[in-house]
Structures are given as C-alpha cells and as structure tokens.
Design an enzyme around this catalytic site. Structure first.
Site, short mmCIF file in Angstrom:
data_model
loop_
_atom_site.label_atom_id
_atom_site.label_comp_id
_atom_site.label_asym_id
_atom_site.label_seq_id
_atom_site.Cartn_x
_atom_site.Cartn_y
_atom_site.Cartn_z
N CYS A 63 5.28 -10.73 4.78
CA CYS A 63 6.24 -9.63 4.84
C CYS A 63 7.13 -9.71 6.07
O CYS A 63 8.22 -9.17 6.10
CB CYS A 63 5.52 -8.29 4.81
SG CYS A 63 4.65 -7.98 3.26
N HIS A 119 0.73 -6.96 -7.65
CA HIS A 119 1.02 -8.40 -7.55
C HIS A 119 0.04 -9.13 -6.64
O HIS A 119 0.11 -10.36 -6.52
CB HIS A 119 2.46 -8.63 -7.10
CG HIS A 119 2.74 -8.35 -5.66
ND1 HIS A 119 2.94 -9.35 -4.73
CD2 HIS A 119 2.85 -7.19 -4.99
CE1 HIS A 119 3.18 -8.80 -3.55
NE2 HIS A 119 3.13 -7.49 -3.69
N GLN A 152 -5.32 -5.75 0.24
CA GLN A 152 -5.96 -7.06 0.33
C GLN A 152 -7.46 -7.01 0.05
O GLN A 152 -8.14 -8.04 0.15
CB GLN A 152 -5.74 -7.66 1.73
CG GLN A 152 -4.30 -7.99 2.05
CD GLN A 152 -3.76 -9.15 1.24
OE1 GLN A 152 -4.52 -9.90 0.60
NE2 GLN A 152 -2.45 -9.34 1.26
N THR A 185 11.21 7.84 -13.42
CA THR A 185 10.68 7.38 -14.71
C THR A 185 9.67 6.26 -14.49
O THR A 185 9.96 5.26 -13.83
CB THR A 185 11.83 6.89 -15.61
OG1 THR A 185 12.76 7.95 -15.80
CG2 THR A 185 11.29 6.42 -16.96
N GLY A 199 2.34 -1.32 -2.73
CA GLY A 199 1.62 -0.95 -1.52
C GLY A 199 2.48 -0.27 -0.47
O GLY A 199 2.03 0.67 0.20
N THR A 200 3.71 -0.74 -0.29
CA THR A 200 4.56 -0.15 0.74
C THR A 200 4.87 1.30 0.42
O THR A 200 4.79 2.18 1.29
CB THR A 200 5.86 -0.96 0.88
OG1 THR A 200 5.54 -2.27 1.37
CG2 THR A 200 6.83 -0.29 1.84
N SER A 220 -1.58 -2.67 -4.75
CA SER A 220 -0.36 -3.31 -5.26
C SER A 220 -0.72 -4.35 -6.31
O SER A 220 -1.56 -5.23 -6.06
CB SER A 220 0.41 -3.97 -4.11
OG SER A 220 1.67 -4.42 -4.53
N ASN A 249 -4.34 -8.29 6.55
CA ASN A 249 -3.60 -9.25 5.74
C ASN A 249 -3.27 -10.55 6.47
O ASN A 249 -2.91 -11.54 5.84
CB ASN A 249 -2.29 -8.62 5.25
CG ASN A 249 -1.43 -8.12 6.40
OD1 ASN A 249 -1.85 -7.27 7.19
ND2 ASN A 249 -0.21 -8.63 6.50
#
Length: 380
Positions: A324, A201, A178, A237, A69-70, A199, A149
């Site tokens: 975060c 995770h 989120q 990659t 996400g970042t 994201s 979030n």
C-alpha cells in the site's frame, strides 16, 4: 511466474469469479428495490451474509458489507469518534498499524481528538502493560491489528482482550485483514473484540468489497450516508455480485486451509532457514507468534525496490514491505517502530505466501536469490 505477493492481493478463485460473473449477468435488480428483481438480489446478499457469519460463528446481524479493509478501518475509527464524542475524545492505536488505521487516527487528531501510540518491542509486539498505562477516562477506542502486514507479528489480542474486560465502555477494534484464514480465529476474534475489518481480495475474492464484524450492542456512527442501505449503517447500492463472490471465496479458502493446515508454514520455515545462511541477510519475521504466510527480510546495502525489480526480471514477484505504501519508497513504518536502523529498514522486502504456492517455487526463488546475492556482493 512465481507470485509471492499474496499479502498485497491474491488471484481471484475461478469459482468465485464464476459466481461474480453469473450474479452480474442474471441478478440485475437493485437489492433496495421493492419488485421481484430487487428481492432476488437482496435474497442473494442475505444468503452471503449468513454464510460469512456462519464461517465466523457470529450472528448475521453482526456482518456489514463495505468496499474493503480501508473503508472498514475508517468506518470503525471515525464512526466510534462520532458516536462516542460525548463520552471521550481519546483513541489508542499501536505503533505498527496499517496506514488505513494510523492515517485515519492522524486525521482525527487534526480534528481535535487525542491519539496515543502504544509502543512495540524489538520484535514488533505490542507491550500490553504499556498499552494499559495509556488508558484514561476519556479513552473511547483501542485499535490493534491482528497480524502485521509488513513483518507478520500476531499481536496479543487475547491478552489485550483480558485487559479491556476491565474497561467495558471502550471499543476494541482489530484489523483482521491479514489474519482471516491465515491464523486461528481464536487468536483475533475474542468475546471482547467489538469490531473487526476484512477485505475479500486477501482471500481470493474480488477487489473492492469487504465486510466488518460489528458486535451487537456497540454503537457506531455511519461513515457513508445517503440511501440508507445496510439498515442505515452504510449507504450506497450494495455490490451484490462482489458480496456473493466474496462469500464463495471465503468458504473455498477455509476448505483449502483445512486440507493442508501446515503447508504455508512449511514453506516459510524452509525459506527462512535458507535465507539465514546468507551472511548479509537479516530476517525480521520469526516463527513463534508470527503468521505463517509473511516473511520480511533485508539484504544489507541493497534497497528494497532494487531487489523487487531484480526479482521481477526473473518473473518472481514480491514487494517492499507494505504494498500500500511501497511506491513512496520510504522505510517500513513497522521496522522503524521496532527500532531497526534506517539503512536496513529501506532494504526490507516482503515475501507473502499462499496455499497455492509450492516448495518447487520456493526452491526456484532461492536459486535466483543466490545468483542476485553474488551479483550484488561484487558491487557492494
């Protein structure tokens, strides 16, 4: 152990982990290589792209892989700034964005771009009329997150989309990290949304991998240059094993949500009702227009990190609003934007739920919280 910190990260699904391990072991080729091993890796990656696109009902050509996400937020904001600098230098973000957006906007401001902050009301929702008043001829981007979030507000993306139909040249970005799987897609991915970031995770995929939705026809400069991967849009990659596992995790998360569509909402509703019975507890997360998995509250006079560690001693894991930025021990930026008093904002904590959580865990949490409440009342 009771894990109520799912907005920070989720446990990787066993089947997604299995996909990651098997791909890592069996698919050794670089997807950019011309030989058969590279072709195998590239084929798997494209299958994952199609699977994700199918879940979102978009074109595979509109899905681009990132590290999370970042990176996605940085790419959209900086990529828009670079691609459209000849058309304007003005960006608008909301007052309750994730640091990946707000700090990126600040960095762009230091480089000469102009940034306006769209205010929110006392409940944390963006005022669409006030946002509209900020738009000017130099505006090139509006960025508003789908689900906050920290407190869980579902922002009025549909209303903002209607507004921006009158400004077709402005990029509209939605941080949907989120939101995906948690709230209905029509609330955050409208026809007017140009970019959305995700994201893995956050939905039981591996860390370090994500993707963006990039509506076909929009311009975005690359953030990562070098090898020309992702059709020269994002060099480096590709993490093939992570991408395959992410697609697997997303499919599994969608299936699990479909099996019990109201499960998490029921957990939050019960937890909210019980917490509101405590005289010194303030609940910031509502029900209507709030995500079902996030509950932010504060125990007056007890700093958030004290509550986090007290619960940790009982093997219950929550966070102080945004994980975060929780280690900085500063008050919630979202609650500050909502004009919550500083002493109450620094007491805020966040419970974030998941389909894997149970009512028994919620009840056990309340038993332990009641004990801590009594303990803290004696010293406060």
């Amino acid at each position: 152990m009771i894990y109520f910190d799912n907005s920070a990260t989720t446990a990787i699904h066993p089947l997604a982990l299995d996909a990651y391990v098997k791909t890592s072991q069996k698919i050794m080729g670089n997807p950019s290589s011309l030989h058969d091993l590279g072709t195998q890796a590239n084929r798997l990656m494209q299958q994952a792209r199609k699977q994700i696109a199918g879940i979102l009902a978009v074109s595979p050509h509109e899905i681009w892989f990132t590290s999370g996400g970042t990176e996605g937020d940085n790419w959209v904001l900086k990529g828009t700034a670079l691609a459209k600098k000849s058309f304007g230098n003005h960006l608008i973000i909301s007052a309750v964005e994730h640091p990946a957006v707000s700090e990126t906007a600040q960095q762009l401001a230091e480089l000469g771009f102009e940034v306006s902050i769209a205010p929110v009301n006392k409940e944390g929702f963006v005022d669409v009329d006030q946002l509209a008043a900020l738009i000017r001829k130099e505006t090139i981007l509006v960025s508003v997150m789908a689900v906050n979030n920290e407190v869980g507000m579902i922002q009025p993306i549909q209303a903002i989309s209607e507004l921006l139909k009158n400004y077709p040249k402005i990029h509209f970005h939605v941080d949907a990290v989120q939101a995906i799987v948690k709230v209905p897609q029509e609330l955050w991915l409208t026809e007017r949304v140009d970019f959305a970031t995700f994201s893995a995770h956050k939905f039981h995929g591996p860390r370090g991998v994500g993707f963006i939705y990039w509506r076909e026809g929009r311009k975005l400069a690359p953030l990562m240059t070098g090898g020309g991967q992702e059709e020269n849009h994002r060099s480096g990659t590709e993490n093939v094993a992570g991408i395959v596992a992410m697609a697997k995790a997303l499919r599994l998360a969608v299936e699990k949500k479909a099996e019990r569509p109201a499960h998490v909402a029921k957990l939050k509703e019960y937890l909210t009702e019980e917490l509101q019975k405590f005289a010194k507890v303030t609940v910031f997360s509502g029900a209507e227009n709030f995500a079902p998995h996030i509950l932010c509250f504060a125990l007056q006079g007890i700093r958030g990190e004290v509550m986090v560690h007290a619960l940790e001693e009982k093997q219950i894991y929550i966070s102080t609003t945004s994980a975060c930025s929780s280690r900085s021990k500063t008050e919630s930026s979202t609650l500050h934007a909502m004009n919550v008093a500083g002493n109450l904002a620094t007491s805020a904590v966040r419970v974030s739920l998941d389909e894997s959580n149970t009512m028994a865990e919620v009840e056990q949490f309340l038993i332990i919280f009641n004990q801590l409440y009594r303990k803290f009342s004696k010293v406060n």
